[in-house]
Design a protein around this motif. Structure first.
Motif, mmCIF file in Angstrom:
data_model
loop_
_atom_site.group_PDB
_atom_site.id
_atom_site.type_symbol
_atom_site.label_atom_id
_atom_site.label_comp_id
_atom_site.label_asym_id
_atom_site.label_seq_id
_atom_site.Cartn_x
_atom_site.Cartn_y
_atom_site.Cartn_z
ATOM 1 N N LEU A 58 -4.479 4.144 -7.961
ATOM 2 C CA LEU A 58 -5.456 3.240 -7.140
ATOM 3 C C LEU A 58 -6.568 4.209 -6.590
ATOM 4 O O LEU A 58 -6.497 5.243 -6.361
ATOM 5 N N GLN B 20 1.012 -1.330 0.073
ATOM 6 C CA GLN B 20 0.060 -0.063 -0.014
ATOM 7 C C GLN B 20 0.876 1.364 0.045
ATOM 8 O O GLN B 20 0.680 2.142 -0.730
ATOM 9 N N GLU C 72 -11.652 4.229 -3.375
ATOM 10 C CA GLU C 72 -12.262 3.143 -2.598
ATOM 11 C C GLU C 72 -11.393 2.181 -2.102
ATOM 12 O O GLU C 72 -11.541 1.663 -1.148
ATOM 13 N N GLU C 73 -10.380 1.955 -3.018
ATOM 14 C CA GLU C 73 -9.244 0.947 -2.550
ATOM 15 C C GLU C 73 -8.480 1.479 -1.224
ATOM 16 O O GLU C 73 -8.380 0.708 -0.239
ATOM 17 N N LYS C 74 -8.214 2.547 -1.455
ATOM 18 C CA LYS C 74 -7.768 3.240 -0.196
ATOM 19 C C LYS C 74 -8.457 3.448 1.102
ATOM 20 O O LYS C 74 -8.116 3.138 2.282
ATOM 21 N N ARG D 73 -11.492 -7.671 -2.404
ATOM 22 C CA ARG D 73 -12.055 -6.256 -3.120
ATOM 23 C C ARG D 73 -10.717 -5.572 -3.412
ATOM 24 O O ARG D 73 -10.759 -4.781 -4.356
ATOM 25 N N ILE D 74 -9.880 -5.529 -2.424
ATOM 26 C CA ILE D 74 -8.685 -4.720 -2.748
ATOM 27 C C ILE D 74 -7.945 -5.107 -3.910
ATOM 28 O O ILE D 74 -7.562 -4.419 -4.965
ATOM 29 N N LEU E 144 -9.793 -4.414 -7.062
ATOM 30 C CA LEU E 144 -9.718 -2.878 -7.634
ATOM 31 C C LEU E 144 -8.132 -2.603 -7.995
ATOM 32 O O LEU E 144 -8.081 -1.623 -8.962
ATOM 33 N N ALA E 145 -7.338 -3.106 -7.438
ATOM 34 C CA ALA E 145 -5.737 -2.769 -7.694
ATOM 35 C C ALA E 145 -5.563 -3.368 -9.259
ATOM 36 O O ALA E 145 -4.959 -2.998 -9.957
#
Length: 159
Positions: A122, A34, A125-127, A107-108, A111-112
């Motif tokens: 990114l 991250q 929403e991912e963050k 989900r992460i 999305l990534a």
């Protein structure tokens, strides 16, 4: 102590070690990915984390209560023993934080992956999901540490 009890104790300790070690490793690698801010790195690490949680954590989550109950029976500890009751309650707390984290990791990852394919940053929403994932880790990790302490010390706790 019987050979059966020794085997159960060994399996239970290995399971606890796997839960602790996998959790700590996953947290470290997800945080480092991250921090990179790179969608391709987050996608790769989150994908690996989902696999590790499926193989190692889920297996240990299933094995721990089984070996724990069998071990308690083998050595004559009643399941109503205070430290066992508290361990089981903390185990439930850990699970309540872990189950949403599994969904969040997936989900992460997704999305990534999409951001990496599209070669974009990114998404917000991912963050946001990562912050929730990270926050869930603290009580779950503290509960696992407390369970390990209870397993090792078996303190007298009255209920």
């Amino acid at each position: 102590m019987s050979l059966w009890a020794d085997i159960l104790r060994w399996a239970h300790v290995i399971g606890g070690t796997v839960l602790f070690g996998t959790g700590a490793g996953i947290a470290f690698f997800m945080l480092m990915a991250q921090r990179s801010g790179r969608a391709d790195i987050v996608a790769h690490v989150a994908g690996t984390v989902v696999i590790a949680d499926t193989i190692f954590t889920a297996t240990a989550v299933i094995v721990q209560p089984i070996t724990g109950v069998l071990l308690a029976q083998a050595v004559g500890w009643p399941l109503s023993e205070g430290w066992i009751v508290l361990s089981l309650l903390l185990y439930v707390v850990t699970g309540l934080f872990w189950l949403p984290v599994v969904w969040i990791q997936i989900r992460i990852r997704n999305l990534a992956r999409q951001a990496a394919i599209e070669n974009v940053a990114l998404p917000a929403e991912e963050k946001r999901l990562f912050r929730i994932w990270f926050a869930c880790g603290f009580p779950a990790f503290a509960a696992v540490l407390a369970i390990l302490w209870l397993m090792v010390t078996r303190p007298e706790i009255g209920f």
